[in-house]
Motif scaffolding. Structure first.
Motif, PDB file in Angstrom:
ATOM      1  N   GLY A  59      -3.331  39.932 -19.081  1.00  0.00           N
ATOM      2  CA  GLY A  59      -2.556  40.025 -17.840  1.00  0.00           C
ATOM      3  C   GLY A  59      -1.128  39.544 -18.019  1.00  0.00           C
ATOM      4  O   GLY A  59      -0.176  40.183 -17.534  1.00  0.00           O
ATOM      5  N   VAL A  60      -0.963  38.430 -18.708  1.00  0.00           N
ATOM      6  CA  VAL A  60       0.390  37.912 -18.960  1.00  0.00           C
ATOM      7  C   VAL A  60       1.173  38.897 -19.824  1.00  0.00           C
ATOM      8  O   VAL A  60       2.355  39.153 -19.567  1.00  0.00           O
ATOM      9  N   ALA A  61       0.528  39.474 -20.816  1.00  0.00           N
ATOM     10  CA  ALA A  61       1.211  40.444 -21.671  1.00  0.00           C
ATOM     11  C   ALA A  61       1.657  41.668 -20.864  1.00  0.00           C
ATOM     12  O   ALA A  61       2.765  42.183 -21.067  1.00  0.00           O
ATOM     13  N   LEU A  62       0.816  42.122 -19.957  1.00  0.00           N
ATOM     14  CA  LEU A  62       1.189  43.267 -19.121  1.00  0.00           C
ATOM     15  C   LEU A  62       2.359  42.903 -18.208  1.00  0.00           C
ATOM     16  O   LEU A  62       3.274  43.708 -18.010  1.00  0.00           O
ATOM     17  N   LEU A  63       2.339  41.703 -17.635  1.00  0.00           N
ATOM     18  CA  LEU A  63       3.438  41.279 -16.761  1.00  0.00           C
ATOM     19  C   LEU A  63       4.754  41.179 -17.542  1.00  0.00           C
ATOM     20  O   LEU A  63       5.798  41.601 -17.047  1.00  0.00           O
ATOM     21  N   CYS A  65       5.551  42.797 -20.296  1.00  0.00           N
ATOM     22  CA  CYS A  65       5.981  44.123 -20.748  1.00  0.00           C
ATOM     23  C   CYS A  65       6.523  44.983 -19.615  1.00  0.00           C
ATOM     24  O   CYS A  65       7.400  45.810 -19.834  1.00  0.00           O
ATOM     25  N   THR A  66       6.001  44.808 -18.411  1.00  0.00           N
ATOM     26  CA  THR A  66       6.445  45.664 -17.306  1.00  0.00           C
ATOM     27  C   THR A  66       7.700  45.141 -16.629  1.00  0.00           C
ATOM     28  O   THR A  66       8.339  45.880 -15.887  1.00  0.00           O
ATOM     29  N   ASN A  67       8.066  43.909 -16.850  1.00  0.00           N
ATOM     30  CA  ASN A  67       9.276  43.357 -16.201  1.00  0.00           C
ATOM     31  C   ASN A  67      10.477  43.447 -17.073  1.00  0.00           C
ATOM     32  O   ASN A  67      10.620  43.552 -18.142  1.00  0.00           O
TER      33      ASN A  67
END
Length: 67
Positions: A59-63, A65-67
């Motif tokens: 989840g942290v990695a997705l956050l 990468c998307t920001n």
């Protein structure tokens, strides 16, 4: 002057070191003690903790990468 003799794969597999390593590979696995209820509970908590940590890290990695 003679050339050095080549060692064939069959001869190489007959060396004492090779035999020892093959013998170790065939030894039976180490048996663990009886599984106790407390041990199973502790391992279950540990596995769940690892799963939760994986989900949080994803989840942290997705956050990030998307920001």
């Amino acid at each position: 002057m003679s050339t050095p003799r080549r060692v064939t794969p069959v001869e190489r597999s007959r060396t004492p070191l090779r035999r020892r390593s093959l013998r170790r590979a065939v030894e039976p696995p180490i048996r663990e003690g009886q599984s106790d209820r407390a041990i199973r509970f502790r391992e279950a908590v540990f596995r769940r903790g690892l799963a939760i940590a994986d989900v949080v890290a994803a989840g942290v990695a997705l956050l990030v990468c998307t920001n």
